[in-house]
Write an enzyme that holds these catalytic residues in place. Structure first.
Site, PDB file in Angstrom:
ATOM      1  N   ARG A 118       0.805  -1.239   0.000  1.00 14.46           N
ATOM      2  CA  ARG A 118       0.000   0.000   0.000  1.00 14.46           C
ATOM      3  C   ARG A 118       0.830   1.278   0.000  1.00 14.46           C
ATOM      4  NH1 ARG A 118      -2.647  -3.142   3.685  1.00 14.46           N
ATOM      5  NH2 ARG A 118      -4.433  -4.217   2.784  1.00 14.46           N
ATOM      6  N   LYS A 140       2.557  11.912 -10.161  1.00 15.21           N
ATOM      7  CA  LYS A 140       1.693  11.094 -11.026  1.00 15.21           C
ATOM      8  C   LYS A 140       2.489   9.872 -11.442  1.00 15.21           C
ATOM      9  CE  LYS A 140      -1.422  14.465 -13.156  1.00 15.21           C
ATOM     10  NZ  LYS A 140      -1.868  15.035 -14.457  1.00 15.21           N
ATOM     11  N   GLU A 182       8.671  21.056 -23.205  1.00 16.43           N
ATOM     12  CA  GLU A 182       8.002  21.214 -21.901  1.00 16.43           C
ATOM     13  C   GLU A 182       8.587  22.416 -21.153  1.00 16.43           C
ATOM     14  OE1 GLU A 182       5.370  19.417 -21.112  1.00 16.43           O
ATOM     15  OE2 GLU A 182       5.552  17.473 -22.126  1.00 16.43           O
ATOM     16  N   LYS A 224       6.526  24.011 -11.686  1.00 17.63           N
ATOM     17  CA  LYS A 224       5.707  22.809 -11.498  1.00 17.63           C
ATOM     18  C   LYS A 224       5.448  22.572 -10.010  1.00 17.63           C
ATOM     19  CE  LYS A 224       4.528  18.203 -12.770  1.00 17.63           C
ATOM     20  NZ  LYS A 224       4.658  17.060 -13.652  1.00 17.63           N
ATOM     21  N   GLU A 234      -4.998  17.762  -9.322  1.00 20.13           N
ATOM     22  CA  GLU A 234      -5.563  18.318 -10.557  1.00 20.13           C
ATOM     23  C   GLU A 234      -7.058  18.558 -10.480  1.00 20.13           C
ATOM     24  OE1 GLU A 234      -3.543  16.958 -14.094  1.00 20.13           O
ATOM     25  OE2 GLU A 234      -5.211  17.598 -15.349  1.00 20.13           O
ATOM     26  N   ARG A 238      -3.691  22.754 -11.678  1.00 18.83           N
ATOM     27  CA  ARG A 238      -2.703  21.840 -12.266  1.00 18.83           C
ATOM     28  C   ARG A 238      -2.983  21.568 -13.744  1.00 18.83           C
ATOM     29  NH1 ARG A 238       0.212  16.525  -9.466  1.00 18.83           N
ATOM     30  NH2 ARG A 238       1.445  16.015 -11.292  1.00 18.83           N
ATOM     31  N   ASN A 242      -1.229  21.314 -18.806  1.00 25.41           N
ATOM     32  CA  ASN A 242      -1.611  20.612 -20.041  1.00 25.41           C
ATOM     33  C   ASN A 242      -1.643  21.534 -21.257  1.00 25.41           C
ATOM     34  OD1 ASN A 242      -1.922  18.165 -18.683  1.00 25.41           O
ATOM     35  ND2 ASN A 242      -3.992  18.714 -18.040  1.00 25.41           N
ATOM     36  N   HIS A 245      -1.373  20.155 -24.719  1.00 27.72           N
ATOM     37  CA  HIS A 245      -1.448  18.698 -24.600  1.00 27.72           C
ATOM     38  C   HIS A 245      -2.711  18.088 -25.198  1.00 27.72           C
ATOM     39  CE1 HIS A 245       2.119  19.094 -22.202  1.00 27.72           C
ATOM     40  NE2 HIS A 245       2.161  17.809 -21.938  1.00 27.72           N
ATOM     41  N   HIS A 249      -1.859  15.348 -27.615  1.00 23.22           N
ATOM     42  CA  HIS A 249      -2.300  13.949 -27.461  1.00 23.22           C
ATOM     43  C   HIS A 249      -3.041  13.486 -28.709  1.00 23.22           C
ATOM     44  CE1 HIS A 249      -2.155  14.399 -22.800  1.00 23.22           C
ATOM     45  NE2 HIS A 249      -1.006  13.936 -23.280  1.00 23.22           N
ATOM     46  N   HIS A 262       6.473  12.609 -27.547  1.00 24.69           N
ATOM     47  CA  HIS A 262       5.483  13.396 -26.817  1.00 24.69           C
ATOM     48  C   HIS A 262       5.809  14.903 -26.869  1.00 24.69           C
ATOM     49  CE1 HIS A 262       2.744  14.663 -23.693  1.00 24.69           C
ATOM     50  NE2 HIS A 262       3.763  15.168 -23.025  1.00 24.69           N
TER      51      HIS A 262
HETATM   52  N1  LIG Z   1       4.243  11.405 -14.334  1.00 24.99           N
HETATM   53  C1  LIG Z   1       4.133  12.529 -14.990  1.00 24.99           C
HETATM   54  O1  LIG Z   1       3.740  13.570 -14.449  1.00 24.99           O
HETATM   55  C2  LIG Z   1       4.517  12.558 -16.427  1.00 24.99           C
HETATM   56  C3  LIG Z   1       4.664  13.784 -17.084  1.00 24.99           C
HETATM   57  C4  LIG Z   1       5.095  13.774 -18.393  1.00 24.99           C
HETATM   58  C5  LIG Z   1       5.365  12.566 -19.030  1.00 24.99           C
HETATM   59  N2  LIG Z   1       5.195  11.402 -18.363  1.00 24.99           N
HETATM   60  C6  LIG Z   1       5.507  10.112 -18.999  1.00 24.99           C
HETATM   61  O2  LIG Z   1       6.890  10.093 -19.284  1.00 24.99           O
HETATM   62  C7  LIG Z   1       7.129   9.235 -20.392  1.00 24.99           C
HETATM   63  C8  LIG Z   1       8.083   9.927 -21.347  1.00 24.99           C
HETATM   64  O3  LIG Z   1       9.294  10.161 -20.671  1.00 24.99           O
HETATM   65  P1  LIG Z   1      10.657  10.428 -21.460  1.00 24.99           P
HETATM   66  O4  LIG Z   1      10.435  11.454 -22.492  1.00 24.99           O
HETATM   67  O5  LIG Z   1      11.706  10.632 -20.447  1.00 24.99           O
HETATM   68  O6  LIG Z   1      10.849   9.067 -22.282  1.00 24.99           O
HETATM   69  P2  LIG Z   1      11.638   7.721 -21.964  1.00 24.99           P
HETATM   70  O7  LIG Z   1      11.613   7.394 -20.544  1.00 24.99           O
HETATM   71  O8  LIG Z   1      11.128   6.722 -22.928  1.00 24.99           O
HETATM   72  O9  LIG Z   1      13.138   8.093 -22.370  1.00 24.99           O
HETATM   73  C9  LIG Z   1      13.429   8.409 -23.714  1.00 24.99           C
HETATM   74  C10 LIG Z   1      14.583   7.555 -24.255  1.00 24.99           C
HETATM   75  O10 LIG Z   1      15.823   8.041 -23.728  1.00 24.99           O
HETATM   76  C11 LIG Z   1      16.553   6.981 -23.121  1.00 24.99           C
HETATM   77  N3  LIG Z   1      17.344   7.602 -22.071  1.00 24.99           N
HETATM   78  C12 LIG Z   1      16.938   8.031 -20.865  1.00 24.99           C
HETATM   79  N4  LIG Z   1      17.922   8.677 -20.239  1.00 24.99           N
HETATM   80  C13 LIG Z   1      18.997   8.639 -21.052  1.00 24.99           C
HETATM   81  C14 LIG Z   1      20.302   9.159 -20.966  1.00 24.99           C
HETATM   82  N5  LIG Z   1      20.696   9.899 -19.928  1.00 24.99           N
HETATM   83  N6  LIG Z   1      21.149   8.924 -21.977  1.00 24.99           N
HETATM   84  C15 LIG Z   1      20.748   8.211 -23.074  1.00 24.99           C
HETATM   85  N7  LIG Z   1      19.505   7.736 -23.237  1.00 24.99           N
HETATM   86  C16 LIG Z   1      18.649   7.951 -22.223  1.00 24.99           C
HETATM   87  C17 LIG Z   1      15.491   6.033 -22.683  1.00 24.99           C
HETATM   88  O11 LIG Z   1      16.017   4.749 -22.440  1.00 24.99           O
HETATM   89  C18 LIG Z   1      14.509   6.095 -23.838  1.00 24.99           C
HETATM   90  O12 LIG Z   1      14.967   5.306 -24.904  1.00 24.99           O
HETATM   91  C19 LIG Z   1       5.768   8.907 -20.977  1.00 24.99           C
HETATM   92  O13 LIG Z   1       5.425   7.602 -20.626  1.00 24.99           O
HETATM   93  C20 LIG Z   1       4.830   9.897 -20.318  1.00 24.99           C
HETATM   94  O14 LIG Z   1       3.534   9.398 -20.165  1.00 24.99           O
HETATM   95  C21 LIG Z   1       4.782  11.378 -17.078  1.00 24.99           C
HETATM   96 ZN   LIG Z   2       3.860  16.633 -21.496  1.00 29.32          ZN
END
Ligand SMILES: NC(=O)c1ccc[n+]([C@@H]2O[C@H](COP(=O)([O-])OP(=O)(O)OC[C@H]3O[C@@H](n4cnc5c(N)ncnc54)[C@H](O)[C@@H]3O)[C@@H](O)[C@H]2O)c1
Ligand SMILES: [Zn+2]
Length: 358
Positions: A118, A140, A182, A224, A234, A238, A242, A245, A249, A262
């Site tokens: 939990r 999130k 972003e 943020k 949210e 918050r 978006n 977005h 999306h 993204h």
């Molecule tokens: N929780 C939240 O508030 C929130 C907000 C925005 C996005 N997200 C989520 O985040 C995800 C996208 O995250 P992202 O853009 O970081 O993508 P990702 O985690 O897929 O990373 C992008 C690529 O870079 C590689 N990578 C990571 N760090 C590296 C480094 N230092 N050197 C070389 N390669 C590296 C990864 O292995 C991957 O291939 C989505 O799933 C999205 O839904 C969540």
């Molecule tokens: Zn985003």
């Protein structure tokens, strides 16, 4: 090193930002407290930074879980795998989950931590620009479902965020630019001075200048953190995060999540949101031109080629942001001032879309 705080009462936590944090003993050692650690990473990031992180931690039991790389692996079955590892190792409630990687690893490690017994503590060690300015902060967590992105999840705040800007040196250029989208978003929604700073420093950021990166990450996290502190779940403010977005999306889902990162979709989406704001007489065409120039200099798309208005509308209508049959958008009253509305002429939306599809 810069430190800031996400102010959430007893669930407050620090965000540490700067170069070389993983190589030093102090930041990880001080903020990762627990005898049993589950280090979650992926096949790309673990070989790059796993050893540096482990060597900075004094002797504890560290179990590693290395996930396959990619958004398509952000699934419930991989959460099951993580939970199985914790159970098999008899982790108790005092264990700590560490997320070493981008947003995909962070969302999954955080969700596993939210579920195990939990809720156990977790620490974010984000290694993409997007994760350092966005996904690692705010609590999130979750995974995708075949029926939609991020449909399964929980709010669960980390106990610390350790953002080592040196890790961005190995990040592919395209991923870095997606993160910059972003960063630009924060300027647009909250801080016109930061937007102007970005106009003056975008080349330095793209060249991964440590000072420029630290400033941009710090300001983004401050904005943020401030918004999350006021509206953790949210219910209102918050939603401003978006901006771009709803359009973004729709671009991602209309193209099957295969062609656009993204952040790239958010870039074109922010352009559409700015165009709609201009169509509503809220900002000037010189403002939209300024945004377009900055996005272009950042190497981000400002058009969604190959998509039609009908496709965009179809995908936006199934987005979470529809209320009483109208699509809600975050619009701008000027740089640094965003608000949510479903009050806009449909013809204005059509014109804004038409201007940024090609
Ligand atoms: N929780 C939240 O508030 C929130 C907000 C925005 C996005 N997200 C989520 O985040 C995800 C996208 O995250 P992202 O853009 O970081 O993508 P990702 O985690 O897929 O990373 C992008 C690529 O870079 C590689 N990578 C990571 N760090 C590296 C480094 N230092 N050197 C070389 N390669 C590296 C990864 O292995 C991957 O291939 C989505 O799933 C999205 O839904 C969540
Ligand atoms: Zn985003």
């Amino acid at each position: 090193m810069d430190t800031l705080k996400v102010d959430l009462g007893s669930r407050s936590y620090p965000i540490l930002i700067g170069p070389g944090l993983l190589g030093q003993t102090k930041p990880p050692e001080q903020h990762i407290v627990g005898r049993d650690l589950l280090l979650v990473s992926n096949t790309t990031v673990a070989p790059l930074y796993g050893d540096a992180l482990i060597s900075s931690l004094s002797s504890r039991r560290i179990v590693q879980a290395v996930l396959p790389d990619g958004e398509e692996h952000k699934t419930l079955s991989n959460i099951s795998r993580l939970l199985d590892v914790m159970v098999a190792n008899r982790f108790n409630r005092d264990c700590v989950v560490i997320a070493l990687g981008g947003g995909v690893v962070g969302d999954m490690a955080g969700f596993a931590a939210a579920c195990y017994q939990r809720g156990v503590n977790y620490v974010q060690v984000p290694t993409t620009l997007l994760a350092q300015v966005d996904s690692s902060v705010g609590g999130k967590t979750g995974v995708n479902h075949p029926g939609g992105k991020n449909l399964i999840g929980a709010f669960h705040q980390p106990t610390a965020v350790i953002a080592d800007t040196d890790t961005l040196r190995t990040l592919p250029d395209r991923e870095l630019r997606a993160g910059v989208a972003e960063v630009i978003k924060y300027g647009l929604i909250r801080d016109s001075v930061f937007f102007t700073w970005l106009e003056a420093n975008i080349e330095k950021l793209l060249a991964r200048d440590a000072g420029a990166l630290t400033h941009a990450i710090r300001r983004s996290c401050e904005i943020k953190a401030e918004i999350v502190a006021r509206d953790e779940r949210e219910q209102g403010e918050r939603a401003l995060l978006n901006l771009g977005h709803t359009f973004g999306h729709a671009i991602e889902s209309a193209t099957g999540y295969t062609q656009w990162l993204h952040g790239e979709a958010v870039g074109a989406g922010m352009m559409m949101a700015a165009a709609l704001s201009r169509e509503c007489g809220l900002i000037s065409s010189s403002d939209t031109e300024r945004l377009q120039r900055l996005l272009q200099r950042a190497g981000l798309p400002t058009l969604a080629r190959g998509l039609t208005s009908a496709q965009m509308l179809e995908h936006m209508r199934i987005d979470k942001k529809v209320k009483d049959g109208r699509i809600r958008f975050v619009l701008l009253r000027g740089f640094g001032s965003a608000f949510v509305t479903s009050d806009y002429p449909d013809a204005a939306l059509q014109r804004a879309l038409a201007a940024h599809l090609g």
